[in-house]
Design an enzyme around this catalytic site. Structure first.
Site, mmCIF file in Angstrom:
data_model
loop_
_atom_site.group_PDB
_atom_site.id
_atom_site.type_symbol
_atom_site.label_atom_id
_atom_site.label_comp_id
_atom_site.label_asym_id
_atom_site.label_seq_id
_atom_site.Cartn_x
_atom_site.Cartn_y
_atom_site.Cartn_z
ATOM 1 N N TYR A 11 31.424 36.679 30.054
ATOM 2 C CA TYR A 11 32.250 37.898 30.004
ATOM 3 C C TYR A 11 33.751 37.575 29.838
ATOM 4 C CZ TYR A 11 34.504 42.062 32.102
ATOM 5 O OH TYR A 11 35.304 43.131 32.374
ATOM 6 N N ALA A 74 33.068 28.436 33.216
ATOM 7 C CA ALA A 74 31.623 28.320 33.454
ATOM 8 C C ALA A 74 31.330 28.132 34.936
ATOM 9 C CB ALA A 74 31.073 27.132 32.662
ATOM 10 N N TYR A 141 29.690 30.515 47.435
ATOM 11 C CA TYR A 141 30.368 30.687 46.138
ATOM 12 C C TYR A 141 31.878 30.456 46.295
ATOM 13 C CZ TYR A 141 32.800 33.227 42.437
ATOM 14 O OH TYR A 141 33.670 33.579 41.438
ATOM 15 N N ARG A 219 38.558 48.017 46.279
ATOM 16 C CA ARG A 219 38.645 46.740 45.564
ATOM 17 C C ARG A 219 39.729 46.810 44.501
ATOM 18 N NH1 ARG A 219 36.378 45.617 49.353
ATOM 19 N NH2 ARG A 219 34.368 44.626 49.683
ATOM 20 N N ASP A 281 30.814 42.618 53.575
ATOM 21 C CA ASP A 281 31.690 43.350 52.650
ATOM 22 C C ASP A 281 32.940 43.813 53.398
ATOM 23 O OD1 ASP A 281 30.860 43.475 50.066
ATOM 24 O OD2 ASP A 281 29.805 45.389 50.221
HETATM 25 N N1 LIG Z 1 33.649 38.550 36.958
HETATM 26 C C1 LIG Z 1 34.521 38.599 37.948
HETATM 27 O O1 LIG Z 1 34.877 39.678 38.435
HETATM 28 C C2 LIG Z 1 35.131 37.331 38.499
HETATM 29 C C3 LIG Z 1 36.014 37.416 39.590
HETATM 30 C C4 LIG Z 1 36.586 36.229 40.083
HETATM 31 C C5 LIG Z 1 36.300 35.018 39.494
HETATM 32 N N2 LIG Z 1 35.426 34.958 38.461
HETATM 33 C C6 LIG Z 1 35.128 33.648 37.855
HETATM 34 O O2 LIG Z 1 35.373 33.745 36.461
HETATM 35 C C7 LIG Z 1 34.480 32.935 35.724
HETATM 36 C C8 LIG Z 1 33.825 33.749 34.629
HETATM 37 O O3 LIG Z 1 33.143 34.858 35.201
HETATM 38 P P1 LIG Z 1 32.242 35.802 34.260
HETATM 39 O O4 LIG Z 1 32.049 37.072 34.985
HETATM 40 O O5 LIG Z 1 32.797 35.784 32.894
HETATM 41 O O6 LIG Z 1 30.861 34.968 34.302
HETATM 42 P P2 LIG Z 1 29.684 34.947 33.235
HETATM 43 O O7 LIG Z 1 28.436 34.675 34.013
HETATM 44 O O8 LIG Z 1 29.727 36.142 32.343
HETATM 45 O O9 LIG Z 1 30.023 33.668 32.347
HETATM 46 C C9 LIG Z 1 29.805 32.350 32.788
HETATM 47 C C10 LIG Z 1 29.459 31.526 31.558
HETATM 48 O O10 LIG Z 1 29.338 30.151 31.958
HETATM 49 C C11 LIG Z 1 28.155 29.598 31.355
HETATM 50 N N3 LIG Z 1 27.700 28.520 32.245
HETATM 51 C C12 LIG Z 1 27.321 28.645 33.553
HETATM 52 N N4 LIG Z 1 26.989 27.434 34.046
HETATM 53 C C13 LIG Z 1 27.186 26.537 33.045
HETATM 54 C C14 LIG Z 1 27.041 25.131 32.952
HETATM 55 N N5 LIG Z 1 26.602 24.381 33.977
HETATM 56 N N6 LIG Z 1 27.330 24.518 31.780
HETATM 57 C C15 LIG Z 1 27.780 25.248 30.717
HETATM 58 N N7 LIG Z 1 27.943 26.596 30.754
HETATM 59 C C16 LIG Z 1 27.627 27.218 31.899
HETATM 60 C C17 LIG Z 1 27.188 30.764 31.247
HETATM 61 O O11 LIG Z 1 26.198 30.576 30.268
HETATM 62 C C18 LIG Z 1 28.132 31.923 30.920
HETATM 63 O O12 LIG Z 1 28.309 32.051 29.527
HETATM 64 C C19 LIG Z 1 33.518 32.348 36.759
HETATM 65 O O13 LIG Z 1 33.943 31.038 37.058
HETATM 66 C C20 LIG Z 1 33.664 33.237 37.961
HETATM 67 O O14 LIG Z 1 33.418 32.538 39.160
HETATM 68 C C21 LIG Z 1 34.833 36.085 37.951
#
Ligand SMILES: NC(=O)c1ccc[n+]([C@@H]2O[C@H](COP(=O)([O-])OP(=O)(O)OC[C@H]3O[C@@H](n4cnc5c(N)ncnc54)[C@H](O)[C@@H]3O)[C@@H](O)[C@H]2O)c1
Length: 325
Positions: A11, A74, A141, A219, A281
């Protein structure tokens, strides 16, 4: 500049790739497609289907592409799942990050941006949460991201890595081309929009007896394009030193405000079901983002809740089954 984006099929990573391409950067996406989508990867980016768990494969990608910088999205990122499978989270997220950082040191890549998280602050003492809030992760996490931040600190001290840890709150919204498609979906805005699309009967509100203005959890939602912009600014500032920022809107929105806004924007009644509080939460989580605004001039363009929900709705309506549409 050539930038390697891990998780660039996910995303936030895919929207950041889109915006990086827009700046003229050369982008390589490293993603194992375990949670992401091939169709989310911008056609101008090179996609390397590779798992960060495989160190030799990571070495091979870095040796072949020789990026100037790495943005590391990732990860596994579901708090609830991490409470059921802690080793999966601490193990996979930390191992993946370590493989990447070690490989970068070996290949002389010295700029790094980490997707960190508000989950570092389980039960914060002060709201909005500033960078100097005590770090007490409330889940494996959050712990995995904390460990990665610590590893980065040491890598900076010992190997001269320049890094930024961007601790985001709740990413939301969509670019015109790319949006949120998680399976299973756990985030409030896409879940609410699934009700409006007729894919779910109702939205469950977990608790209406919190000490907030309407009793539901508050949030901090940050538009994914504002988040991507923060990555681009942070990358540009790395030559002046490593840095850590909390990234959010600063203003929180309650679960009921999100549902009401979605009702107005979609024109759908969006029935709600009142559920019980979920353990762990907190009542309110909002970011104090004054530091990144003052230091990098970050200025979120889509801070208003209707703008966030509207962009998400436009994308979900055009892609009712996400990237499978
Ligand atoms: N979505 C949120 O609200 C949010 C909030 C805070 C932090 N984050 C952090 O932002 C980052 C992205 O979040 P997102 O919502 O886009 O996640 P997402 O799940 O949409 O994307 C993660 C991507 O990483 C790839 N991936 C996972 N493990 C992998 C590995 N071992 N090797 C290669 N590719 C791998 C997946 O295939 C996926 O495309 C994450 O690190 C998450 O912890 C997200």
């Amino acid at each position: 500049m050539k930038i390697l984006v891990t998780g660039g099929a996910g995303y936030i990573g895919s929207v950041t790739v889109e915006m990086l391409v827009g700046t003229g950067a050369e982008v390589v996406v490293l993603d194992d497609l375990s949670l992401g989508h091939r169709a989310a990867v911008h056609p101008a980016a090179v996609l390397e289907v590779c798992s960060l768990a495989e160190r030799p494969a990571v070495d091979e990608v870095l040796a072949r592409h020789r990026p100037d910088a790495v943005m590391h999205f990732a990860a596994r990122s579901q708090v609830g799942e991490s409470m059921r499978a802690p080793f999966l989270y601490v193990g996979d997220n930390v191992r993946a990050g370590l493989n990447l950082i070690e490989s970068m040191v070996e290949h002389g890549v010295s700029r790094f941006i980490l997707s960190s998280t508000a989950a570092l602050f389980g039960e914060p003492s002060t709201i909005p949460i500033a960078e100097d809030e005590r770090i007490v992760p409330g889940s494996p996490y959050g712990e995995s991201k904390h460990l990665l931040e610590r590893i980065l600190e040491w890598t900076a001290k010992i190997h001269g890595l320049r890094y930024a840890a961007l601790r985001y709150f709740n990413a939301a919204g969509a670019s015109p081309e790319r949006g949120e498609h998680h399976d299973p979906e756990t985030h409030l805005i896409p879940l609410v929009l699934q009700v409006a699309l007729g894919q779910r009967e109702a939205i469950t509100v977990f608790g209406d007896d919190y000490p907030t203005h309407d009793g539901t959890c508050v949030r901090d939602y940050i538009h994914v394009m504002d988040l991507a912009q923060a990555h681009i600014l942070a990358l540009g500032a790395l030559d002046q030193g490593s840095r850590v920022y909390n990234l959010g809107n600063g203003q929180g929105f309650s679960v009921m405000e999100v549902i009401e806004t979605a009702r107005v924007i979609t024109g759908h009644a969006i029935p709600q079901v009142m559920g019980r509080r979920r353990p762990g939460d907190p009542a309110a989580l909002t970011a104090d983002s004054r530091k990144i605004k003052a230091e990098l001039g970050w200025d979120p363009r889509f801070a208003a809740l209707p703008a966030i929900v509207e962009s998400a709705w436009r994308w979900h309506r055009a892609h009712p089954r996400g990237y499978a549409s």
